[in-house]
Design a protein around this motif. Structure first.
Motif, mmCIF file in Angstrom:
data_model
loop_
_atom_site.group_PDB
_atom_site.id
_atom_site.type_symbol
_atom_site.label_atom_id
_atom_site.label_comp_id
_atom_site.label_asym_id
_atom_site.label_seq_id
_atom_site.Cartn_x
_atom_site.Cartn_y
_atom_site.Cartn_z
ATOM 1 N N SER A 170 0.957 -31.521 -36.874
ATOM 2 C CA SER A 170 1.640 -32.795 -36.642
ATOM 3 C C SER A 170 0.624 -33.934 -36.691
ATOM 4 O O SER A 170 -0.579 -33.705 -36.811
ATOM 5 C CB SER A 170 2.348 -32.797 -35.290
ATOM 6 N N ASP A 171 1.097 -35.171 -36.553
ATOM 7 C CA ASP A 171 0.181 -36.318 -36.625
ATOM 8 C C ASP A 171 -0.470 -36.607 -35.279
ATOM 9 O O ASP A 171 -1.170 -37.591 -35.124
ATOM 10 C CB ASP A 171 0.945 -37.550 -37.137
ATOM 11 N N GLN A 172 -0.226 -35.772 -34.277
ATOM 12 C CA GLN A 172 -0.786 -36.041 -32.956
ATOM 13 C C GLN A 172 -2.192 -35.462 -32.824
ATOM 14 O O GLN A 172 -2.474 -34.364 -33.300
ATOM 15 C CB GLN A 172 0.109 -35.436 -31.872
ATOM 16 N N TYR A 206 3.404 -30.229 -29.298
ATOM 17 C CA TYR A 206 3.120 -31.561 -29.844
ATOM 18 C C TYR A 206 2.289 -31.486 -31.118
ATOM 19 O O TYR A 206 2.261 -32.430 -31.899
ATOM 20 C CB TYR A 206 2.358 -32.405 -28.812
ATOM 21 N N MET A 261 2.489 -29.174 -33.491
ATOM 22 C CA MET A 261 3.154 -28.471 -34.595
ATOM 23 C C MET A 261 4.164 -29.414 -35.244
ATOM 24 O O MET A 261 4.976 -30.029 -34.542
ATOM 25 C CB MET A 261 3.915 -27.249 -34.064
ATOM 26 N N ASP A 262 4.137 -29.501 -36.550
ATOM 27 C CA ASP A 262 5.100 -30.375 -37.232
ATOM 28 C C ASP A 262 6.421 -29.626 -37.457
ATOM 29 O O ASP A 262 6.854 -29.400 -38.588
ATOM 30 C CB ASP A 262 4.532 -30.889 -38.548
ATOM 31 N N THR A 263 7.022 -29.235 -36.354
ATOM 32 C CA THR A 263 8.328 -28.563 -36.390
ATOM 33 C C THR A 263 9.146 -29.247 -35.295
ATOM 34 O O THR A 263 8.696 -30.225 -34.723
ATOM 35 C CB THR A 263 8.189 -27.075 -36.016
ATOM 36 N N TYR A 264 10.317 -28.740 -34.986
ATOM 37 C CA TYR A 264 10.995 -29.213 -33.782
ATOM 38 C C TYR A 264 10.250 -28.651 -32.582
ATOM 39 O O TYR A 264 9.764 -27.506 -32.626
ATOM 40 C CB TYR A 264 12.458 -28.765 -33.771
#
Ligand code: TPP
Ligand code: SF4
Ligand code: MG
Lengths: 337, 615
Positions: free
Chosen positions: A16-18, A63, A65-68
């Protein structure tokens, strides 16, 4: 590892972008990488993947992981993940939890999730300490271990997560160490494939509050000697020279050296992860030296969510109530003119 | 066999009391059902001990069922009994206080032997006392006669004795000139396969009827003519059942599936049991390992695209508090039903109370405002469960719906609703094909301030939410001080704005004047009846609340029309505290009762007349 991915994802597609905010050197980084590496292999589109966690350092995981993802409250993630899966059984649901989150405050939900066999994958980051609250002993901390709340040494008997899980009727249990990136990714894929609750215990190093707690096994010089990676259908052989193995003596497993005292490879116990009876699996999870890793138990049982869907289909076919109006006007009725 | 002398009554209250094993709940339900079927308005009130089988023959083990039937509209199960049917001395002792002198008491003399009245705590035979002469006492050896009637049909002794409640029901059917068909149909449905038991029950019922017809003690029979209720098709509903149906209806109307995660607790369990019967609608009921798992699973299901519901009573709501905070933070569609009972702690599990209001409003850590609603009658449970779901789905928010033991277990004739007549529910959610690039997880609708619900499975909308404070737009974790304050205010404002979407307060009775009766939830029927019965010439209005937070928009305006406001509630004064803080410009007087019992009309009218006199 080559399944048939629906889309050609790469590991980095799952980042993810975090900004990742664990302490430098924390074992959680390696686990995150391994999960991101496993994701493209499990053959599920990104939008169908959900990561649910409780509270703890480990539980920050969703946070990144670019998933739900759903970072919930302390200990309750098994129940939340259960709700997610029951609501939409097509989702691939992953629960991230720590030893405190899963076994202390969330112990009740943990055992009931395993008992029900809901098709979710639980990754238990066991660092034998409360990381987020800065170093108190946890339900997996060894007796005598000094922590902030056990300055004279812990007097609390620890759980062995695998033993607890088998007692709670877990049908999939695997263990792996955080310094083994390939091993982790392989096991996560196995967990995803198993239909029913899959529990993976990851021996995770907390560099800040419990550094080297697994060094007895993970130190470079000893790890080949002190870990035994089991595989279904293969003899339980380990050691740098692959010359050690396990034999069964009475109710115990015993370490032997192949070639010594007439022991041959044929004497070594062959692993059966699919056996219903938990006796062998219990012996394996309880063994301390070597510590057993790999898929220790993997037995197919119908999942709770499958049963739920079957029941719905069945009653749908047989019910006299096709719509709500049928129900609202059912039973004894009368007219007021 | 026609009754020759039939007197017409406006309304009548019959109470059936006996041992908790005597089948009084069933007997009462049958009398109520038959009467409703004849077109009477009805209200019922079951009163049973917490123990399933408390010691036989003791006052602790007495179970009762009160039925109020009327030609005019009935809003309460009645204060006192016109007819008391007492199956033993203990039941007699526990309920005689509520039978005004001159009224009828039917007793089973077989359970009034010396050992029976001693066990009940009497030192002499209560049927021989001086006091009993003030009543119309009907002595019937019900057990003996039931045995006689069922002789030779081959039923065992225990089953014969168990049929005596039908004998008692037969007596009451004759007394009120009710046909037996409704109960015959019921018995056939219940015992269809056990022929002997069926025959025994039918025989006992008829024997009781004929006994009543024959004896001199009942000189005439009565009838209550059909009521003047609104035209239409009716059925009888219980509060909890109607609550479950309200959720099922909301699910069908909105196209969102229902997920109910709950843990059994009296008096809320029936809702879980009712939803469990209806898997065919795709409704998923889940019996969790505890209340926390119940709400957590419902929150998970809401995250994944279902209407999440969890049902409980006071102690369970306490356990759910932390998870409610999570639902407030993550803004997911969730309805929590609290069927209140007497507290604190385990309190009075089978008795009614309204003492969880402050817990519902404030019982969480942090600034955690919630929408709070309440249901006012068994039939209203349907509407309020439906409306709570509608608000949860359209505003993407948790809602607490307060019911109580009195409403939940009470029953009422209910004009059957058609799905087509219910209001539409339009969940505020991302649709397939919406622009994912433009989606921000906490972007809000400018009017309602709702955030848009995007559910797993929707490509391009992958996002993370959780209990940590989040950025006002992106929903990413944010520790920014100003952002936190903004979010706290926004969450409060989001709840406040729900006032723009709910009905205004409906003022009943006088539209302005002397006394405004204020109540909320399950006390509605009694407050309405008491308000109507107030004499003394004062102008009296009733403002009854089912929407509590936020309050209906016209609340202050309504309050300003009266000289005096009395807030009546079954607790130590909770709604009054809330009103004092929300609308401090008015002064309020509280009228409270905390006995695990509903208000009686009498005590209320007494109070209201007193206030009017002092004005
Ligand atoms: C209800 C509640 N109680 C206590 C805490 C404080 N708390 C947060 S994480 C934690 C323990 C975390 O330990 P573990 O689950 O092992 O996770 P780790 O940080 O080691 O990954 C505790 C006690 C909390 N957040 N919520
Ligand atoms: S405290 Fe320990 S577990 Fe937590 S992030 Fe730091 S190293 Fe990792
Ligand atoms: Mg830990």
């Amino acid at each position: 590892m080559s399944e048939n991915p629906v889309i050609e994802y790469k590991a980095k597609d799952f980042a993810s972008d975090q900004e990742v905010r664990w302490c430098p050197g924390c074992g959680d980084y390696a686990i995150l990488k391994a999960v991101q590496k496993a994701m493209p292999v499990i053959g599920v589109v990104k939008e169908d993947i959900v990561f649910v966690s409780g509270i703890g350092c480990s539980s920050r995981f969703p946070y990144y992981m670019d998933t739900y993802g759903f970072h919930s409250i302390h200990g309750r993630a098994p129940a939340i993940a259960t709700g997610v899966k029951l609501a939409n059984p097509d989702l691939s649901v992953w629960q991230i939890t720590g030893d405190g989150d899963a076994l202390a405050i969330g112990g009740n939900h943990f055992i009931h999730a395993l008992r029900r066999n809901v098709d979710i994958n639980i990754l238990l980051f066991n660092n034998r300490i409360y990381g987020l609250t800065k170093g108190q002993f946890s339900p997996t901390t060894s007796l005598g271990h000094k922590t902030k709340t056990s300055p004279q040494g812990s007097i609390d008997n620890p759980f062995n997560p695998g033993e607890l899980a088998l007692g709670a009727r877990a049908q999939f249990f695997a263990r792996i160490e955080d310094i083994n990136p390939r091993g982790m990714a392989e096991i996560f894929v196995e967990a995803a494939k198993h239909k029913g609750t899959s529990l993976v215990e990851i021996l995770q190093n907390c560099v800040i509050f419990n550094d080297k707690v697994f060094a007895e096994w993970t130190a470079k010089e000893v790890k080949a000697e002190n870990f035994l990676r089991v595989e279904h259908g293969k003899p339980m052989i380990f050691g740098k020279d692959q010359n050690k193995g396990l034999i069964q003596k009475g109710f115990k497993l015993e370490v032997v050296e192949i070639g010594l005292d007439g022991v041959t490879e044929d004497d070594i116990v062959v692993h059966d992860a699919h056996e219903e009876d938990i006796t062998l699996h219990l012996m394996l999870v309880n063994l301390q030296m070597p510590m057993v890793t790999g898929v220790i138990r993997s037995v197919k049982h119908e999942s709770f969510n499958d049963r739920m869907e079957e029941q719905i289909d069945h009653v749908r076919a047989t019910t006299k109530y096709k719509t709500m109006d049928d129900l609202l006007s059912s039973g004894e009725t009368w007219e007021i003119e | 066999m026609e009754n020759t002398k039939i007197k017409e009554l406006e309304k009548v209250v019959v109470k059936f009391v006996g041992d908790s094993g005597d089948g009084m709940q069933l007997t009462g339900t049958q009398f109520a059902g038959t009467s409703a079927f004849l077109g009477n308005d009805i209200a019922t009130f079951p009163d049973y001990p917490a123990e399933i089988r408390a010691p036989q023959g003791t006052v602790a083990g007495v179970s009762g069922f009160q039925v109020h039937i009327g030609k005019s509209q009935i809003h309460t199960p009645g204060d006192t009994s016109d007819v008391l049917v007492a199956m033993n001395a203990a039941a007699f002792k526990a309920h005689i206080y509520n039978v005004p002198k001159g009224n009828t008491i039917i007793v089973d003399t077989d359970s009034f032997k010396r050992k029976d009245w001693e066990k009940a705590g009497y030192s002499e035979d209560p049927l021989e006392s001086d006091d009993i002469k003030n009543y119309n006492l009907v002595k019937a050896p019900i057990t003996t006669m039931t045995k006689k009637a069922l002789e030779g049909i081959g039923l065992d002794n225990k089953s014969i004795t168990r049929s005596k409640n039908m004998f008692a029901l037969g007596i009451v059917y004759w007394l009120f000139n009710r046909p037996m068909d409704y109960t015959k149909r019921f018995l056939k449905g219940k015992f269809g396969k056990k022929e002997m038991v069926l025959e025994g029950n039918l025989k006992a019922l008829k024997a009781g009827y004929h006994f009543a017809e024959t004896i001199e003690a009942l000189p005439s029979s009565f009838t209550v003519l059909p009521s003047d209720m609104e035209k239409g098709t009716y059925k009888s509903v219980m509060g909890n059942e109607a609550t479950a149906w309200g959720f099922l209806a909301a699910a069908e109307k909105s196209g969102v599936q229902l997920f109910l995660g709950s843990y059994p607790i009296t008096p809320a369990t029936d809702i879980l049991q009712e939803v469990a019967k209806h898997r065919h609608f795709g409704a998923k009921s889940f019996q969790a390992e505890d209340e926390i798992a119940g709400i957590s699973s419902a929150i998970g299901a809401a995250f994944a695209g279902n209407l999440g519901v969890t049902t409980t009573s006071g102690p369970g709501l306490a356990l759910k508090a932390e998870a409610l905070g999570l639902a407030i933070m993550t803004e997911l569609p969730l309805v929590v039903v609290d069927v209140q009972r007497g507290g604190p702690s385990t309190g009075l599990p089978t008795k009614t109370e309204q003492s969880d209001l402050l817990q519902a409003l404030y019982g969480r850590n942090g600034e955690s405002p919630l929408i709070v609603m309440a249901t006012k009658s068994p039939g209203d449970c349907f509407d309020m469960a439906f409306m709570a779901s509608k608000i949860a789905l359209e505003h993407v928010t948790p809602v607490i719906l307060l019911s109580d033991g009195y409403v939940a277990n009470g029953s009422q004739p209910w004009k059957i609703k058609k799905m087509a007549d219910l209001p539409a529910i339009n969940p505020f959610m991302v649709q397939e094909g919406d622009n994912a690039e433009a989606y921000e997880v906490y972007q809000r609708d400018e009017n309602s301030l709702s955030r848009k619900w995007a559910i797993p499975g929707t490509a391009g909308f992958e996002h993370r939410i959780g209990g940590l404070e989040k950025d006002a737009l992106t929903g990413n974790v944010s520790y920014d001080p100003e952002n936190h304050e903004e979010m706290v205010k926004t969450r409060e404002e989001k709840v406040a704005r729900v006032a723009n979407y709910i009905p205004e307060l409906d003022l009943q009775g006088a539209q302005e004047g002397d006394l405004l009766i204020v109540g909320w939830g399950g006390t509605y029927g009694t407050l309405l009846t008491a308000g109507e019965e107030v004499k003394g010439g004062g102008k009296v209005g009733l403002a009854h609340f089912t929407y509590i937070k936020p309050l209906p928009k016209n609340t202050a305006e309504v309050f300003s029309r009266f000289k005096k406001i009395v807030v009546c509630e079954l607790n130590n004064g909770q709604f009054i505290k809330y009103l004092q803080s929300e609308l401090p410009q008015f002064s309020y007087e509280g009228y409270n009762k905390v006995q695990g019992l509903p208000f009686s009309t009498n005590e209320l009218t007494h109070k209201f007349n007193q206030i009017l006199n002092d004005l």
